[in-house]
Structure formats: structure tokens, C-alpha cells
Design an enzyme around this catalytic site. Structure first.
Site, PDB file in Angstrom:
ATOM      1  CE  LYS B  10      40.579 111.894  66.168  1.00  0.00           C
ATOM      2  NZ  LYS B  10      39.132 111.625  65.992  1.00  0.00           N
ATOM      3  CE  LYS B  15      43.004 107.513  57.369  1.00  0.00           C
ATOM      4  NZ  LYS B  15      42.903 108.479  58.492  1.00  0.00           N
ATOM      5  CE  LYS B  40      40.424 113.393  55.461  1.00  0.00           C
ATOM      6  NZ  LYS B  40      41.757 113.863  55.934  1.00  0.00           N
ATOM      7  CG  ASP B 124      37.531 109.188  61.860  1.00  0.00           C
ATOM      8  OD1 ASP B 124      37.695 109.473  60.658  1.00  0.00           O
ATOM      9  OD2 ASP B 124      38.267 109.605  62.771  1.00  0.00           O
TER      10      ASP B 124
HETATM   11  N1  LIG Z   1      54.851 113.857  59.591  1.00  0.00           N
HETATM   12  C1  LIG Z   1      54.128 114.965  59.412  1.00  0.00           C
HETATM   13  N2  LIG Z   1      54.655 116.181  59.678  1.00  0.00           N
HETATM   14  C2  LIG Z   1      53.939 117.319  59.505  1.00  0.00           C
HETATM   15  N3  LIG Z   1      52.660 117.349  59.059  1.00  0.00           N
HETATM   16  C3  LIG Z   1      52.067 116.159  58.786  1.00  0.00           C
HETATM   17  C4  LIG Z   1      52.766 114.926  58.937  1.00  0.00           C
HETATM   18  N4  LIG Z   1      51.923 113.930  58.555  1.00  0.00           N
HETATM   19  C5  LIG Z   1      50.769 114.511  58.195  1.00  0.00           C
HETATM   20  N5  LIG Z   1      50.847 115.859  58.332  1.00  0.00           N
HETATM   21  C6  LIG Z   1      49.779 116.832  58.050  1.00  0.00           C
HETATM   22  O1  LIG Z   1      48.596 116.443  58.730  1.00  0.00           O
HETATM   23  C7  LIG Z   1      47.445 116.669  57.910  1.00  0.00           C
HETATM   24  C8  LIG Z   1      46.623 115.407  57.816  1.00  0.00           C
HETATM   25  O2  LIG Z   1      47.373 114.424  57.144  1.00  0.00           O
HETATM   26  P1  LIG Z   1      46.669 113.386  56.161  1.00  0.00           P
HETATM   27  O3  LIG Z   1      47.741 112.505  55.652  1.00  0.00           O
HETATM   28  O4  LIG Z   1      45.815 114.099  55.173  1.00  0.00           O
HETATM   29  O5  LIG Z   1      45.739 112.623  57.207  1.00  0.00           O
HETATM   30  P2  LIG Z   1      44.615 111.499  56.952  1.00  0.00           P
HETATM   31  O6  LIG Z   1      44.824 110.952  55.579  1.00  0.00           O
HETATM   32  O7  LIG Z   1      44.854 110.504  58.043  1.00  0.00           O
HETATM   33  O8  LIG Z   1      43.288 112.183  57.120  1.00  0.00           O
HETATM   34  C9  LIG Z   1      47.960 117.122  56.557  1.00  0.00           C
HETATM   35  O9  LIG Z   1      47.715 118.527  56.443  1.00  0.00           O
HETATM   36  C10 LIG Z   1      49.423 116.864  56.573  1.00  0.00           C
HETATM   37  O10 LIG Z   1      50.111 117.912  55.930  1.00  0.00           O
HETATM   38 MG   LIG Z   2      43.527 110.905  54.013  1.00  0.00          MG
END
Ligand SMILES: Nc1ncnc2c1ncn2[C@@H]1O[C@H](COP(=O)(O)OP(=O)(O)O)[C@@H](O)[C@H]1O
Ligand SMILES: [Mg+2]
Ligand SMILES: Nc1ncnc2c1ncn2[C@@H]1O[C@H](COP(=O)(O)OP(=O)(O)O)[C@@H](O)[C@H]1O
Ligand code: SF4
Ligand SMILES: [Mg+2]
Lengths: 261, 261
Positions: B10, B15, B40, B124
Site C-alpha cells: 500500500k 516500500k 511518487k 494501491d
Molecule cells: N521502519 C520505519 N520506521 C519509521 N518510519 C518509517 C519506517 N518505514 C518507513 N517509514 C516512514 O514512512 C513513510 C513512508 O515510507 P515510504 O518508504 O516512502 O513508503 P512507500 O514507498 O511504501 O510509499 C516515510 O516517511 C518513512 O520515513
Molecule cells: Mg515509495
């Protein structure tokens, strides 16, 4: 007046909760229909009491669907429709919305004497069927649900790009609070930054979970609560809203700067 | 061995954080490329130090793009590509993935002596370009990132439907903890319920935010931390994984019952 409203926002942000509750609020004085345009197909569960058959499901079994096969009466006579979505991996996720809009149009559902039409639309991507409520002018006004979280505002900014592209009218931003620091201020500043405004604020509340557990809206289960009053106020403020803008979304650098200052 | 891995989940589940950190872990001993397949376009920011030009952006200006226009070297020689996405409201949100996969294929990027290829894919919706890494066999194995939250597990179940439909191999579920009650148990039970298993658990950690602020991975900024070790362990466990299943996703009633018991 005939209000045709689309509610967009990131998956899980609270669209269905808001749509079902403001529909219940409108039902106190208006004829209203709710049309779920999210493959999750759960917008109307708290209005009908359980999950509806989706338009896509119905059309699998019946080639000629009638109004009564796809439009169901829920709480306080709110009319309910769920578009549904195809099986993941098979065709466009927005296909349910396209099929459902065409069917409702053909069956004359929109030529009814409806006061309020509300679409609940997935906003994680703005393409295919999910752009239809805007593109095909099924909706006249769009409201975007967000919280103060980065991901929700990012999606709201993205949706605003879609609204601008499709020449939609942004009526305002709805803040569905997650309880994070400076949330209302952040959302309010975001709204101004894109040339819009906050049209309503909904607090985080356990009453949402409690009523959801019974497949009811807050309006039905806790009609005298402050939470119910906040949905009534939001419904009124949307109904009376006459300020619409073509949003001025931020590019990615502006957005990063906005969020991280 | 040549590992071609797709990471789904999601939006906002973590990810990109996981992909960039395990890529950095692999870079200690392997030639690795990371390909962002999320509009993104921020998977590689912490590896390269800033946002990359996307394949879609590059192709707007250059009709004949070369490898050096779209593939960039980041931390510890990790190769980085961002597919990008079209403007919201214009065509399929997955179009960037389709264009980028075709270009990389044509430029011979995949015929390189790469040990590890990692795709970070929006989950999603499972359609259009977002199904390409599975459908076109750019990836041999899929891992799904989730937390213990309803919305994340719902998406994981949905993605599993897509994997099953497209005959993909599910290598396992990665629990990126949000810190909710009984989280690991919930995710573990979900994994078993769909015929898979948890292949790794990543704790919630402030080091993620701290390193992200500097556009670095945890591996780069805090190489001796427990958090870095957990990404190394996850990278190893994925690398050594030889258990794959075609998932057995839950239908909506089973899922609701699973979550609410
Ligand atoms: N293990 C974790 N601990 C704290 N914050 C996290 C962790 N994993 C992800 N985040 C935070 O969650 C947010 C979304 O992570 P992201 O990797 O960009 O998600 P996605 O790629 O799935 O959209 C980011 O701001 C990241 O800093
Ligand atoms: Mg991402
Ligand atoms: N104001 C609120 N207070 C507490 N929980 C909320 C609130 N609004 C939504 N939720 C919860 O958040 C979850 C997602 O809401 P939902 O309306 O289904 O989102 P969406 O339709 O945008 O995917 C639901 O479990 C719901 O109970
Ligand atoms: S247009 Fe959007 S919803 Fe349709 S296939 Fe493409 S990504 Fe999926
Ligand atoms: Mg919903």
C-alpha cells in the site's frame, strides 16, 4: 438546488466514513444518493447495514440490470450504490466506476428528483475510471479529504493536479484528523497554498469504530453526540458552499519544502 | 545467482524505505539496480542523495535516451532508475512503468551482469503499468510489505489476488511495524492464512526519519545500528529464500472475519 459532489482522498483517509455520515445528515431534509466509486466497495455498508452487491457483480449474473438490482435503500431512505472493481490484475481498477456510471445514467437514476448525489472516489491514482466523476461531469464540485500526514497531503496535492487537469471545481479540503501535532494548521496552510480552503474539520473519535462495528453510521448510532453534530455541520457547510477554485497544486519541490519547513 | 525481486504494498507502507535499505545492504557484496515503479518517484532519493530525473521526464526532452540519461549511480555503486508517472488525470498512472521497462529492456540494462534487480511498485491498485513487473516477468519473486493495520493488510490481500491472477511467485510478507498491538502476530496469521509466511520484520525507528532528512539510507548514515542490521538480515533472508507460493487470497468475508476476530 441539486448538489452533485465528489469526495476524493488517499485510500484509508476516511472518505467512506465522511460520505456515509454526511449522507445520513442530508437525509434529515433531502433526497440523497451515495455512489461508492472505490473497488473496496464499502462506502454504503454503514448505511445499508451490510455490504451491497456491486454493479459489476450484478452484471456478471444479469445482462439487463434494473434499478432495483443496483440501487438499494439504506438508513433514513438514503439510496445506495456500489460500483465495485474488477479482480486485481484483470483490467483497469477503475472499470467498475465506468460501468456503474454508464448503467446508472442509462437507467435514468440521475434524472430523478434527487437533491444530493455524493460520489466516494478512490484517490491514490487519478486515472481511468477514477477520473470519470470529474471528467464526465457526473460531479459539479469536488472535496478532498486529508489529514496532516505527509502521505495524505501528498495524495491531496496529486488529486488537485487531476482536478486542475480535468477542469473540475474544488470546493474545499476536509480535515479528517489523525491527531498529529499542529494538524489543523498544517492542513489549513496546505489548502491556502493550493488556492483553496478548509471547508470542515472532523475530529478523531472512538464513536466511528463503535458505530462501524454495528455496520451503522455515527449519525444513526450516536445521533446526539458532538461527532454527529460535526458531520451535520460539515454537511451544511458543503451544501451552502459557493466558493470554488481551480486548484493551483504544488510541484514536487514546493511540496517537499512546504511539508518540511 | 540472479535475483529479480518486486516489492509491492500500500502507498506509504514503507516500500521505498525497505527497498533502498536492502539495496544498500546488497551493495556490500553484489551488483544491484533499484527501479522505482511508483509515480511518487522517490525510491532512489536516499540512495542518490536527491530526486532523480524520471524516465518519463527524460523522454519528454530526448527522443533517443541512452543508459546514462536514465540509470544513475548512487550510494556504494547501487544503480538507480525512476520510472515516474504521467500528470494526474492524463492517461494511466502506470504508464511510467510501462515506458521505463520497455526502455531499460531496449537499452540492454537487464542483460548486464547484475546480481540483484529490485522493483519498488505501487500496490494501491494492481492494474495497468503496476502489473507489468509481474506480468512481463521482469520480476521472478514478489514480496509484499504490510503492517498490522487493516488498510495495509487489505491492500496486501488485494495484491495477493493480483499475484495469483498473474501467476507470480510470492516469496513472503515483510512486516514493517507501525507499533500497533499484536502486530507481528496479526501479520504472521495473515501470511499463513494466504499460504505464505513472514520473511522479515522491520521495527519502527526514528533512524529512518533522521537518515531520510539527510537524503540517506539508514545503512549509510547509521551503519552500525540495530536498524541497519535488521535491513541486512532482511536482505539475506530474501536472498536465501527458496520458498515461493501462489498465494491463496481471502475473499472479502473471510478477510473481514480474519481481521475482526
Ligand atoms: N521502519 C520505519 N520506521 C519509521 N518510519 C518509517 C519506517 N518505514 C518507513 N517509514 C516512514 O514512512 C513513510 C513512508 O515510507 P515510504 O518508504 O516512502 O513508503 P512507500 O514507498 O511504501 O510509499 C516515510 O516517511 C518513512 O520515513
Ligand atoms: Mg515509495
Ligand atoms: N474521524 C475518525 N475517527 C476515528 N476513526 C476514523 C475516523 N474516520 C475514519 N476512521 C477510521 O479509518 C478507517 C478508514 O476509513 P474509511 O472511511 O474506510 O477510509 P476510506 O474510505 O478513505 O478508505 C476506518 O476504519 C474508520 O473507522
Ligand atoms: S488507468 Fe489507473 S486504474 Fe486504470 S489501469 Fe491504469 S493505473 Fe490502473
Ligand atoms: Mg472507502
Amino acid at each position: 438546488k441539486n448538489k452533485k459532489i465528489a469526495i476524493y482522498g488517499k485510500g484509508g483517509i476516511g472518505k467512506s466514513t465522511i460520505v456515509s455520515n454526511i449522507a445520513a445528515a442530508y437525509s434529515e431534509n433531502h433526497k440523497v444518493i451515495v455512489i461508492g466509486c472505490d473497488p473496496k466497495a464499502d462506502t454504503t455498508r454503514t448505511l445499508y447495514g451490510k455490504r451491497l452487491p456491486t454493479v459489476l457483480d450484478v452484471l456478471k449474473d444479469k445482462r439487463q440490470a434494473q434499478i432495483e438490482d443496483v440501487v438499494f435503500e439504506g438508513f433514513n431512505q438514503v439510496m445506495c450504490v456500489e460500483s465495485g472493481g474488477p479482480e486485481p490484475g484483470v483490467g483497469c481498477a477503475g472499470r467498475g466506476v465506468i460501468v456503474s456510471m454508464n448503467l446508472l445514467d442509462k437507467l435514468g437514476v440521475f434524472s430523478d428528483d434527487l437533491d444530493v448525489v455524493i460520489y466516494d472516489v478512490l484517490g491514490d491514482v487519478v486515472c481511468g475510471g477514477f477520473a470519470v466523476p470529474l471528467r464526465e461531469e457526473f460531479a459539479d464540485e469536488v472535496y478532498v479529504v486529508t489529514s496532516g500526514e505527509y502521505m495524505a497531503l501528498y495524495a491531496a496535492n496529486n488529486i488537485s493536479k487531476g482536478i486542475k487537469k480535468l477542469k473540475g471545481n474544488l470546493g474545499g479540503i476536509i480535515c479528517n484528523c489523525k491527531g498529529i501535532e499542529n494538524e489543523e494548521k498544517t492542513v489549513s496552510e496546505f489548502a491556502s497554498a493550493i488556492g483553496s480552503r478548509v471547508v470542515g474539520v472532523i475530529a478523531r473519535s472512538q464513536l466511528v469504530q463503535k458505530s462501524e462495528y454495528d455496520a451503522k453510521t455515527v449519525m444513526e448510532k450516536f445521533p446526539d453526540s458532538k461527532q454527529a453534530d460535526s458531520y451535520r455541520k460539515l454537511a451544511r457547510d458543503i451544501y451552502d458552499n459557493d466558493k470554488f477554485t481551480v486548484p493551483n497544486p504544488m510541484d514536487i519541490d514546493e511540496f517537499e519544502e512546504f511539508f518540511h519547513k
